[in-house]
Design a protein around this motif. Structure first.
Motif, PDB file in Angstrom:
ATOM      1  N   SER A  32      39.041 -28.681  44.069  1.00 37.98           N
ATOM      2  CA  SER A  32      38.053 -29.743  43.939  1.00 37.98           C
ATOM      3  C   SER A  32      37.273 -29.619  42.629  1.00 37.98           C
ATOM      4  O   SER A  32      36.299 -30.313  42.416  1.00 37.98           O
ATOM      5  N   GLY A  33      37.710 -28.726  41.749  1.00 40.24           N
ATOM      6  CA  GLY A  33      37.108 -28.593  40.438  1.00 40.24           C
ATOM      7  C   GLY A  33      36.093 -27.475  40.375  1.00 40.24           C
ATOM      8  O   GLY A  33      35.851 -26.812  41.355  1.00 40.24           O
ATOM      9  N   PRO A  34      35.539 -27.229  39.216  1.00 39.14           N
ATOM     10  CA  PRO A  34      35.684 -27.952  37.966  1.00 39.14           C
ATOM     11  C   PRO A  34      36.793 -27.407  37.060  1.00 39.14           C
ATOM     12  O   PRO A  34      36.889 -27.783  35.901  1.00 39.14           O
ATOM     13  N   THR A  35      37.642 -26.513  37.573  1.00 43.13           N
ATOM     14  CA  THR A  35      38.684 -25.916  36.732  1.00 43.13           C
ATOM     15  C   THR A  35      39.820 -26.890  36.488  1.00 43.13           C
ATOM     16  O   THR A  35      40.337 -27.507  37.405  1.00 43.13           O
ATOM     17  N   LEU A  36      40.208 -27.011  35.216  1.00 45.36           N
ATOM     18  CA  LEU A  36      41.350 -27.829  34.835  1.00 45.36           C
ATOM     19  C   LEU A  36      42.452 -26.901  34.339  1.00 45.36           C
ATOM     20  O   LEU A  36      42.186 -25.915  33.658  1.00 45.36           O
ATOM     21  N   ALA A  37      43.682 -27.237  34.669  1.00 42.25           N
ATOM     22  CA  ALA A  37      44.829 -26.470  34.202  1.00 42.25           C
ATOM     23  C   ALA A  37      45.651 -27.339  33.277  1.00 42.25           C
ATOM     24  O   ALA A  37      46.021 -28.460  33.633  1.00 42.25           O
ATOM     25  N   GLY A  38      45.920 -26.826  32.096  1.00 44.05           N
ATOM     26  CA  GLY A  38      46.785 -27.517  31.151  1.00 44.05           C
ATOM     27  C   GLY A  38      48.200 -27.004  31.306  1.00 44.05           C
ATOM     28  O   GLY A  38      48.432 -25.794  31.332  1.00 44.05           O
TER      29      GLY A  38
END
Length: 76
Positions: A32-38
């Motif tokens: 549910s965030g706030p971590t984003l994975a590229g």
């Protein structure tokens, strides 16, 4: 949960776009965030993206993925 998280925290949209502009092939929200994975093509590409993104984020890490399927890293 990405749509709900982006509704609650619209700044995530800008953050996701910044990671894409740094060169990530794809970007996904973790849980549910706030971590984003590229998502990157390979390890070298991941380090290139990380170098471009490190001034944009408080924390940037390169994490290897498993070759196929899930990997158990600890157990009972």
């Amino acid at each position: 949960l990405e749509a709900a998280a982006f509704d609650l925290a619209p700044s995530l949209t800008k953050t996701k776009l910044a990671l894409k502009h740094a060169g990530a092939v794809g970007v996904t929200l973790s849980g549910s965030g706030p971590t984003l994975a590229g998502i990157c093509r390979n390890e070298a590409h991941a380090f290139e993206v990380a170098a471009r993104a490190e001034s944009l984020f408080p924390r940037v890490e390169v994490v290897p993925s498993t070759r196929v399927g899930a990997e158990i890293v600890s157990g009972p």
